[in-house]
Design an enzyme around this catalytic site. Sequence first.
Site, PDB file in Angstrom:
ATOM      1  N   ASP A 107       0.861  -1.172   0.000  1.00 54.83           N
ATOM      2  CA  ASP A 107       0.000   0.000   0.000  1.00 54.83           C
ATOM      3  C   ASP A 107       0.909   1.237   0.000  1.00 54.83           C
ATOM      4  O   ASP A 107       1.312   1.724  -1.058  1.00 54.83           O
ATOM      5  CB  ASP A 107      -0.873  -0.092   1.259  1.00 54.83           C
ATOM      6  N   VAL A 157      -9.638  -2.694  -0.775  1.00 53.93           N
ATOM      7  CA  VAL A 157      -9.928  -4.034  -1.306  1.00 53.93           C
ATOM      8  C   VAL A 157      -9.864  -5.073  -0.189  1.00 53.93           C
ATOM      9  O   VAL A 157      -9.111  -4.935   0.770  1.00 53.93           O
ATOM     10  CB  VAL A 157      -8.967  -4.428  -2.452  1.00 53.93           C
ATOM     11  N   ARG A 169     -11.142 -12.059   4.931  1.00 49.61           N
ATOM     12  CA  ARG A 169      -9.884 -12.700   4.529  1.00 49.61           C
ATOM     13  C   ARG A 169     -10.159 -14.008   3.794  1.00 49.61           C
ATOM     14  O   ARG A 169      -9.373 -14.422   2.946  1.00 49.61           O
ATOM     15  CB  ARG A 169      -9.029 -13.015   5.759  1.00 49.61           C
TER      16      ARG A 169
HETATM   17  C1  PRP Z   1      -1.025  -5.213   5.225  1.00 48.07           C
HETATM   18  C2  PRP Z   1      -0.244  -6.000   4.177  1.00 48.07           C
HETATM   19  C3  PRP Z   1       1.116  -5.408   4.212  1.00 48.07           C
HETATM   20  C4  PRP Z   1       0.871  -4.001   4.664  1.00 48.07           C
HETATM   21  C5  PRP Z   1       0.964  -3.103   3.489  1.00 48.07           C
HETATM   22  O1  PRP Z   1      -0.854  -5.782   6.475  1.00 48.07           O
HETATM   23  O2  PRP Z   1      -0.207  -7.377   4.473  1.00 48.07           O
HETATM   24  O3  PRP Z   1       1.971  -6.091   5.097  1.00 48.07           O
HETATM   25  O4  PRP Z   1      -0.454  -3.922   5.194  1.00 48.07           O
HETATM   26  O5  PRP Z   1       0.757  -1.776   3.872  1.00 48.07           O
HETATM   27  P1  PRP Z   1       1.865  -0.654   3.668  1.00 48.07           P
HETATM   28  O6  PRP Z   1       2.453  -0.852   2.292  1.00 48.07           O
HETATM   29  O7  PRP Z   1       1.068   0.618   3.780  1.00 48.07           O
HETATM   30  O8  PRP Z   1       2.888  -0.790   4.741  1.00 48.07           O
HETATM   31  P2  PRP Z   1      -1.680  -5.306   7.754  1.00 48.07           P
HETATM   32  O9  PRP Z   1      -0.820  -4.388   8.571  1.00 48.07           O
HETATM   33  O10 PRP Z   1      -3.030  -4.813   7.344  1.00 48.07           O
HETATM   34  O11 PRP Z   1      -1.804  -6.647   8.589  1.00 48.07           O
HETATM   35  P3  PRP Z   1      -2.513  -8.037   8.193  1.00 48.07           P
HETATM   36  O12 PRP Z   1      -1.669  -8.669   7.113  1.00 48.07           O
HETATM   37  O13 PRP Z   1      -2.496  -8.821   9.450  1.00 48.07           O
HETATM   38  O14 PRP Z   1      -3.906  -7.722   7.700  1.00 48.07           O
END
Ligand code: PRP
Length: 183
Positions: A107, A157, A169
Site C-alpha cells: 500500500d 480491497v 480474509r
Molecule cells: C497489510 C499487508 C502489508 C501491509 C501493506 O498488512 O499485508 O503487510 O499492510 O501496507 P503498507 O504498504 O502501507 O505498509 P496489515 O498491517 O493490514 O496486517 P494483516 O496482514 O495482518 O492484515
Amino acid sequence: MRDADFSDDLVKILFTEEQISQRVDELAAEIARDYEGKDLLLVGVLKGAVMVMADLSRALDRHVTMDWMAVSSYGSGTKSSGVVRILKDLDTDIHDKHVLIVDEIIDTGLTLSWLASNLSSRHPASVEVATLLRKPEALSMPVNVKYVGWDIPNEFVVGYGLDYNERYRNMRSVATLAPHVYS
Ligand code: PRP
C-alpha cells in the site's frame, strides 16, 4: 463460504479465484526460473499473506522452506510513522540464504521497505519481494519489488487474505468493499 455470500458487502470483484490462481502460477514459474539451483526461503508476512503463501508455495515445482513474520506499525492504525515493530520474528537464521518476502499487498510501501531492510541487515545471500497486489498511487516509500501480481487503483480491497476489521480474509476473490460497510 462462497464469495456470493459476501456480495451485499462488495462493489466489484477485481480478480476472481481463477484469475488469481493463474497469476500466482505465472509468478511461481518466474520465481522457479530465477532461483534455479538455489535454496529458497519464502517469508510470509502475517496475517494477510497466508493465502498467497499457501498457493504460491504449492505452485512452485521445487523444494522451498517457509517461515513467517508478524509486524505492526506503531501508532493507532496509521502507518505514517514508518516505524514497525516485530510481533513475531523468523524462527530461522537467514545468513547466506536466498530470501523471498511474500505479501498480498503493498500500500504505502512502509511495511515492506522496513522489512526488506531489516532482513537485509541479517546478511542473507539475497532479499527480494513478491506481492500479489500493489497500489502505485499510495506508495510513499520506494520498495524494490521483483514480483507483482497486479497494480491496482487506490481503493479499499478485501479478500484472499485482505481484511476489513479482520473479516473477508476467507473470500476466494479480491473485491472492493461497499462504503456502507465502513461508513
Ligand atoms: C497489510 C499487508 C502489508 C501491509 C501493506 O498488512 O499485508 O503487510 O499492510 O501496507 P503498507 O504498504 O502501507 O505498509 P496489515 O498491517 O493490514 O496486517 P494483516 O496482514 O495482518 O492484515
